[in-house]
Design a protein around this motif. Structure first.
Motif, mmCIF file in Angstrom:
data_model
loop_
_atom_site.group_PDB
_atom_site.id
_atom_site.type_symbol
_atom_site.label_atom_id
_atom_site.label_comp_id
_atom_site.label_asym_id
_atom_site.label_seq_id
_atom_site.Cartn_x
_atom_site.Cartn_y
_atom_site.Cartn_z
ATOM 1 N N PHE A 1 43.335 -52.415 41.648
ATOM 2 C CA PHE A 1 44.707 -51.895 41.670
ATOM 3 C C PHE A 1 45.066 -51.349 43.050
ATOM 4 N N LEU A 2 44.154 -50.568 43.640
ATOM 5 C CA LEU A 2 44.434 -49.956 44.940
ATOM 6 C C LEU A 2 44.481 -50.992 46.054
ATOM 7 N N THR A 3 43.575 -51.955 46.033
ATOM 8 C CA THR A 3 43.582 -52.984 47.073
ATOM 9 C C THR A 3 44.819 -53.877 46.962
ATOM 10 N N THR A 4 45.255 -54.142 45.724
ATOM 11 C CA THR A 4 46.492 -54.908 45.556
ATOM 12 C C THR A 4 47.693 -54.125 46.086
ATOM 13 N N GLY A 5 47.720 -52.827 45.779
ATOM 14 C CA GLY A 5 48.804 -51.993 46.291
ATOM 15 C C GLY A 5 48.792 -51.918 47.807
ATOM 16 N N ALA A 6 47.592 -51.838 48.419
ATOM 17 C CA ALA A 6 47.497 -51.803 49.881
ATOM 18 C C ALA A 6 47.976 -53.114 50.495
ATOM 19 N N THR A 7 47.643 -54.232 49.855
ATOM 20 C CA THR A 7 48.102 -55.528 50.357
ATOM 21 C C THR A 7 49.623 -55.628 50.298
ATOM 22 N N LEU A 8 50.197 -55.170 49.194
ATOM 23 C CA LEU A 8 51.657 -55.172 49.082
ATOM 24 C C LEU A 8 52.285 -54.233 50.110
ATOM 25 N N GLY A 9 51.626 -53.096 50.351
ATOM 26 C CA GLY A 9 52.143 -52.148 51.332
ATOM 27 C C GLY A 9 52.191 -52.729 52.731
ATOM 28 N N LEU A 10 51.196 -53.544 53.073
ATOM 29 C CA LEU A 10 51.186 -54.182 54.393
ATOM 30 C C LEU A 10 52.305 -55.204 54.532
ATOM 31 N N ALA A 11 52.742 -55.774 53.414
ATOM 32 C CA ALA A 11 53.763 -56.822 53.462
ATOM 33 C C ALA A 11 55.185 -56.263 53.496
ATOM 34 N N ILE A 12 55.351 -54.967 53.252
ATOM 35 C CA ILE A 12 56.695 -54.362 53.204
ATOM 36 C C ILE A 12 57.151 -54.007 54.611
ATOM 37 N N PRO A 13 58.287 -54.506 55.065
ATOM 38 C CA PRO A 13 58.798 -54.111 56.388
ATOM 39 C C PRO A 13 59.233 -52.647 56.396
ATOM 40 N N ASN A 14 58.992 -51.974 57.522
ATOM 41 C CA ASN A 14 59.352 -50.554 57.624
ATOM 42 C C ASN A 14 60.845 -50.322 57.430
ATOM 43 N N PHE A 15 61.673 -51.208 58.023
ATOM 44 C CA PHE A 15 63.120 -50.972 57.948
ATOM 45 C C PHE A 15 63.635 -51.147 56.518
ATOM 46 N N TRP A 16 63.057 -52.108 55.762
ATOM 47 C CA TRP A 16 63.476 -52.297 54.371
ATOM 48 C C TRP A 16 63.066 -51.099 53.526
ATOM 49 N N LEU A 17 61.852 -50.618 53.730
ATOM 50 C CA LEU A 17 61.392 -49.442 52.999
ATOM 51 C C LEU A 17 62.252 -48.229 53.339
ATOM 52 N N GLY A 18 62.648 -48.120 54.614
ATOM 53 C CA GLY A 18 63.513 -47.022 55.017
ATOM 54 C C GLY A 18 64.849 -47.056 54.302
ATOM 55 N N MET A 19 65.451 -48.241 54.182
ATOM 56 C CA MET A 19 66.740 -48.351 53.493
ATOM 57 C C MET A 19 66.616 -48.019 52.012
ATOM 58 N N VAL A 20 65.492 -48.398 51.398
ATOM 59 C CA VAL A 20 65.266 -48.057 49.984
ATOM 60 C C VAL A 20 65.130 -46.549 49.817
ATOM 61 N N LEU A 21 64.401 -45.907 50.727
ATOM 62 C CA LEU A 21 64.231 -44.448 50.661
ATOM 63 C C LEU A 21 65.565 -43.723 50.831
ATOM 64 N N ILE A 22 66.410 -44.228 51.736
ATOM 65 C CA ILE A 22 67.739 -43.625 51.911
ATOM 66 C C ILE A 22 68.549 -43.741 50.623
ATOM 67 N N LEU A 23 68.499 -44.932 50.019
ATOM 68 C CA LEU A 23 69.263 -45.161 48.789
ATOM 69 C C LEU A 23 68.810 -44.230 47.673
ATOM 70 N N VAL A 24 67.489 -44.078 47.511
ATOM 71 C CA VAL A 24 66.959 -43.307 46.388
ATOM 72 C C VAL A 24 67.084 -41.802 46.631
#
Length: 314
Positions: free
Chosen positions: A133-156
Motif C-alpha cells: 500500500f505504501l509503495t503504491t502510494g509513493a509511486t503515485l505521489g511521484l507521478a503527481i505534478p506539483n502545480f496540479w497538487l497545488g491547485m487541488v490544495l487551493i480548491l479544497v
C-alpha cells in the motif's frame, strides 16, 4: 584528516565549480530571444536610441568583456540594476529570497516528516499488505505534478473549507507570520512529492540492511525489533537518506519556481518569470546564479556530512 581541514579543502574545491556556474548562467541567458534595448525603448524606437541604450547597458561590448564586467560586479556584490525600474538586482533578490528559502525549508520538512516514517514502516513490513500500500502510494505521489497538487490544495483548503489563505501573500520582511502561513499550502504541494521519493529510497536502503548478517546477529542476541529498526538499521541507512535529502533540496528549489507562480507568492520564482517576460537579463542572471550557488553549497554540505558521519569515506 581533521574536520576543519576537510571543510577548507572542500570549500576550495568548489571555486572552479562556482566559476563554471557563472559562465554557464551568463551564456544561457544570452540564448533568451529578444533585445533588452527594444523592451526598454519600445517598439517604435529609433536605431540611434537603441544604440544609446545598448551602450548604457554595456550590450555593445563583446561577450567576454560583458562577462568579465558582470563577474567583477558579482565578486563585489553588485549584480547590476534593473532595466525597467532602476532598482538594484541584489536588493530585489534579497527581498524575495526569504520567501523561497522559507518555502523550500518547509517543503523539505514536510517531505522528511512524510517520507522517513513511511519508508521505515514499509521496510519493517516488507512484502506485506502495508508495504504494498505504501509503495503504491509513493509511486503515485511521484507521478503527481506539483502545480496540479497545488491547485487541488487551493480548491479544497482555501475555496471549499476556507482554512488557509489562497494565492498571494505578503513579503517575509513585511509580515513574517503571514508569509509563513501563506507558504503552508505550497510547502505541502512541494513536500508530498518529495516525501514519496524519500519513502522509496529509505525503504530500499533499510530492506537491504535488515537482511544483512549484523541484523540477524542482533536478533539472535535477543535485541528488541524496534531497537534494531530505529537504532541500528536506520543509522546504517543514514547515508542514502542524506543523499536523497540533498537531492530533494535541489529539486525543491527548481519546483518552487512553478509552485510560487501557482500560489502567487513573491519569491524568486515569480521574480524570474516576470523578469524573463520583460527581458531583464541581469535579474534572470542574478536569480539563476543564486539558485546555482544554493545547490552547489547544499551538495558541499552533504559531502562534508558524509565524511563526518562515516569516517571511512575520508
Amino acid at each position: 584528516m581533521k574536520v576543519t581541514s576537510l571543510i577548507a579543502t572542500r570549500l576550495l574545491s568548489t571555486v572552479p565549480t562556482v566559476l563554471l556556474a557563472t559562465v554557464v548562467v551568463f551564456l544561457l541567458i544570452r540564448l533568451i530571444p529578444g533585445d533588452p534595448a527594444n523592451a526598454i525603448a519600445g517598439e517604435y524606437a529609433t536605431p540611434e536610441r537603441l544604440a544609446e541604450i545598448r551602450s548604457q547597458l554595456g550590450l555593445d561590448l563583446s561577450l567576454p568583456m560583458q562577462y568579465l564586467t558582470w563577474l567583477g560586479g558579482v565578486l563585489t556584490g553588485d549584480l547590476g540594476v534593473s532595466f525597467m525600474t532602476g532598482q538594484g538586482v541584489a536588493g530585489l533578490i534579497l527581498e524575495r529570497l526569504p520567501v523561497t528559502l522559507a518555502l523550500t525549508t518547509m517543503g523539505l520538512l514536510v517531505a522528511v516528516i512524510v517520507g522517513l516514517p513511511t519508508g521505515i514502516l514499509s521496510a519493517s513490513r516488507a512484502g506485506g499488505r502495508l508495504d504494498r500500500f505504501l509503495t503504491t502510494g509513493a509511486t503515485l505521489g511521484l507521478a503527481i505534478p506539483n502545480f496540479w497538487l497545488g491547485m487541488v490544495l487551493i480548491l479544497v483548503f482555501s475555496v471549499v473549507l476556507g482554512w488557509l489563505p489562497g494565492p498571494g501573500g505578503p513579503l517575509f520582511s513585511d509580515d513574517p507570520v503571514g508569509a509563513l502561513r501563506a507558504a503552508l499550502l505550497p510547502a505541502v504541494a512541494l513536500g508530498l512529492v518529495g516525501g514519496a521519493e524519500i519513502c522509496r529510497q529509505v525503504r530500499s536502503a533499510m530492506v537491504e540492511d535488515l537482511s544483512s548478517d549484523h541484523v540477524r546477529t542482533h536478533r539472535a542476541k535477543g535485541l528488541p525489533w524496534r531497537r534494531i529498526l530505529w537504532l541500528h538499521s536506520l543509522k546504517n541507512s543514514s547515508l542514502p537518506f542524506l543523499t536523497i535529502v540533498g537531492l530533494q533540496i535541489s529539486r525543491l528549489l527548481s519546483a518552487a519556481v512553478v509552485v510560487e507562480t501557482v500560489f502567487g507568492l513573491s519569491g524568486l520564482g515569480t521574480l524570474i518569470v516576470t523578469s524573463t517576460n520583460q527581458r531583464e537579463y541581469l535579474i534572470v542572471q542574478g536569480v539563476v546564479l543564486v539558485m546555482a550557488l544554493l545547490v552547489i553549497f547544499t551538495n558541499l554540505l552533504v559531502d562534508i556530512l558524509y565524511r563526518v558521519i562515516d569516517p571511512r569515506i575520508r
